[in-house]
Design a protein around this motif. Structure first.
Motif, mmCIF file in Angstrom:
data_model
loop_
_atom_site.group_PDB
_atom_site.id
_atom_site.type_symbol
_atom_site.label_atom_id
_atom_site.label_comp_id
_atom_site.label_asym_id
_atom_site.label_seq_id
_atom_site.Cartn_x
_atom_site.Cartn_y
_atom_site.Cartn_z
ATOM 1 N N GLU A 5 31.098 39.268 33.498
ATOM 2 C CA GLU A 5 32.502 39.440 33.852
ATOM 3 C C GLU A 5 32.628 40.459 34.978
ATOM 4 O O GLU A 5 32.150 41.583 34.884
ATOM 5 N N VAL A 6 33.304 40.040 36.052
ATOM 6 C CA VAL A 6 33.488 40.886 37.221
ATOM 7 C C VAL A 6 34.873 41.512 37.228
ATOM 8 O O VAL A 6 35.048 42.670 37.613
ATOM 9 N N LEU A 7 35.867 40.750 36.779
ATOM 10 C CA LEU A 7 37.256 41.207 36.828
ATOM 11 C C LEU A 7 38.079 40.465 35.797
ATOM 12 O O LEU A 7 37.887 39.266 35.583
ATOM 13 N N CYS A 8 39.004 41.175 35.170
ATOM 14 C CA CYS A 8 39.997 40.551 34.296
ATOM 15 C C CYS A 8 41.245 41.423 34.358
ATOM 16 O O CYS A 8 41.237 42.558 33.880
ATOM 17 N N ASP A 9 42.314 40.908 34.998
ATOM 18 C CA ASP A 9 43.561 41.667 35.068
ATOM 19 C C ASP A 9 44.731 40.718 34.874
ATOM 20 O O ASP A 9 44.551 39.623 34.319
ATOM 21 N N ASP A 10 45.928 41.094 35.309
ATOM 22 C CA ASP A 10 47.106 40.288 35.030
ATOM 23 C C ASP A 10 47.237 39.069 35.943
ATOM 24 O O ASP A 10 48.130 38.244 35.739
ATOM 25 N N GLN A 11 46.348 38.919 36.937
ATOM 26 C CA GLN A 11 46.356 37.759 37.816
ATOM 27 C C GLN A 11 45.101 36.912 37.717
ATOM 28 O O GLN A 11 45.175 35.692 37.775
ATOM 29 N N LEU A 12 43.962 37.577 37.582
ATOM 30 C CA LEU A 12 42.679 36.905 37.763
ATOM 31 C C LEU A 12 41.688 37.215 36.657
ATOM 32 O O LEU A 12 41.703 38.313 36.089
ATOM 33 N N LEU A 13 40.809 36.248 36.398
ATOM 34 C CA LEU A 13 39.582 36.478 35.663
ATOM 35 C C LEU A 13 38.453 35.927 36.519
ATOM 36 O O LEU A 13 38.561 34.809 37.039
ATOM 37 N N ILE A 14 37.380 36.696 36.697
ATOM 38 C CA ILE A 14 36.238 36.268 37.499
ATOM 39 C C ILE A 14 34.962 36.497 36.712
ATOM 40 O O ILE A 14 34.712 37.614 36.239
ATOM 41 N N TRP A 15 34.164 35.425 36.586
ATOM 42 C CA TRP A 15 32.841 35.505 35.966
ATOM 43 C C TRP A 15 31.801 35.068 36.994
ATOM 44 O O TRP A 15 32.002 34.077 37.708
ATOM 45 N N ASP A 16 30.707 35.775 37.075
ATOM 46 C CA ASP A 16 29.572 35.393 37.902
ATOM 47 C C ASP A 16 28.410 34.957 37.015
ATOM 48 O O ASP A 16 28.405 35.201 35.802
ATOM 49 N N GLU A 17 27.421 34.306 37.659
ATOM 50 C CA GLU A 17 26.216 33.854 36.952
ATOM 51 C C GLU A 17 26.585 33.017 35.714
ATOM 52 O O GLU A 17 26.045 33.195 34.624
ATOM 53 N N VAL A 18 27.495 32.071 35.939
ATOM 54 C CA VAL A 18 28.038 31.284 34.832
ATOM 55 C C VAL A 18 26.984 30.367 34.220
ATOM 56 O O VAL A 18 26.871 30.266 32.995
ATOM 57 N N LEU A 19 26.193 29.697 35.057
ATOM 58 C CA LEU A 19 25.161 28.788 34.567
ATOM 59 C C LEU A 19 23.774 29.364 34.814
ATOM 60 O O LEU A 19 23.547 30.041 35.823
#
Length: 258
Positions: free
Chosen positions: A3-17
């Motif tokens: 998990e790179v970021l989780c806020d009131d607009q966005l969620l970003i995950w890297d290295e998903v697969l």
């Protein structure tokens, strides 16, 4: 997954697969069929200056058997969607998106209440293509983008730009064809005139809450034959599912189904 970021607009995950699964997904992407997005008439959200991105196979995930959502007489095979489980590499991405939704209900809403299905397609943005500022339709509670390309250079563009100006953002949905920026669009986006960017890193998942103005920065000529490759789509609300089925039935009646 990281998990790179989780806020009131966005969620970003890297290295998903894992690496091997990511490679298989890339093969699925490159072996698929694509058509220009305007091949069946102008797609309203794109402006002429956005070029002609390529649209590929469509996929869907539903929390319960899709047959329960369909009106009598309409079979799942008629919808033109590849439903999970496809028994292919896309399944892992759809499952990651569902997992991310459990981490971020403040973005997606509640499954079964605020959304009934995931609906997404492969997209290829060659050099010279992008997507102008817009706000997604109200029938979507949240958008998702998963980047499939093997490599992306920071000089190639293609960033997701997200505006900090959200007040009155629904006015960006006003025109069917946005050939030029409207007064309301300028007012909303220049009120604060601020925002942030998200690089299209390979194997990255981005989720964006509905109602947030955003755009895709044009892919630069330096990308050459490389494309901004993604599986992108939406968490579809109950009303959205209803409207999509109505549209499909109307197309079938008029002989324009595909």
């Amino acid at each position: 997954m990281k998990e790179v970021l989780c806020d009131d607009q966005l969620l970003i995950w890297d290295e998903v697969l894992p690496a091997a699964a990511f490679e298989e997904l890339w093969k699925t992407f490159t072996n698929g069929s694509f058509r220009p997005v305007h091949s069946e008439g102008m797609e309203a959200v794109f402006r002429p200056s956005d070029g002609n991105p390529l649209l590929g196979h469509a996929y869907a995930w539903t929390p319960r058997p899709v047959e329960e959502l369909l009106p009598p007489g309409l079979g799942r095979d008629e919808l033109g969607l590849n439903f999970h489980p496809t028994h292919g590499p896309v399944d892992a991405v759809l499952e990651a998106i569902v997992s991310a939704s459990e981490r971020a209900p403040h973005l997606t809403g509640t499954v079964g209440k605020d959304w009934l299905a995931l609906n997404g397609s492969f997209w290829a943005y060659p050099a010279g293509t992008g997507l102008s500022w817009h706000t997604d339709a109200v029938r979507y509670s949240c958008a998702f983008i998963y980047y499939c390309h093997r490599h992306w250079d920071v000089a190639w563009g293609g960033e997701l730009l997200v505006s900090s100006s959200t007040r009155d953002a629904e006015s960006l949905r006003g025109a069917k064809y946005t050939f030029e920026a409207s007064e309301s669009e300028n007012r909303v986006l220049q009120r604060e005139g601020l925002g942030r960017y998200v690089m299209p890193k390979p194997n990255r998942l981005v989720m964006l809450k509905g109602g947030i103005p955003h755009r895709i920065s044009p892919v630069q000529p330096g990308a050459g034959n490389s494309v901004r490759a993604s599986l992108a789509g939406f968490f579809v609300s109950p009303k959205g599912v209803e409207l999509m089925l109505e549209a499909h039935l109307a197309q079938g009646t008029s002989g324009k189904g595909r």
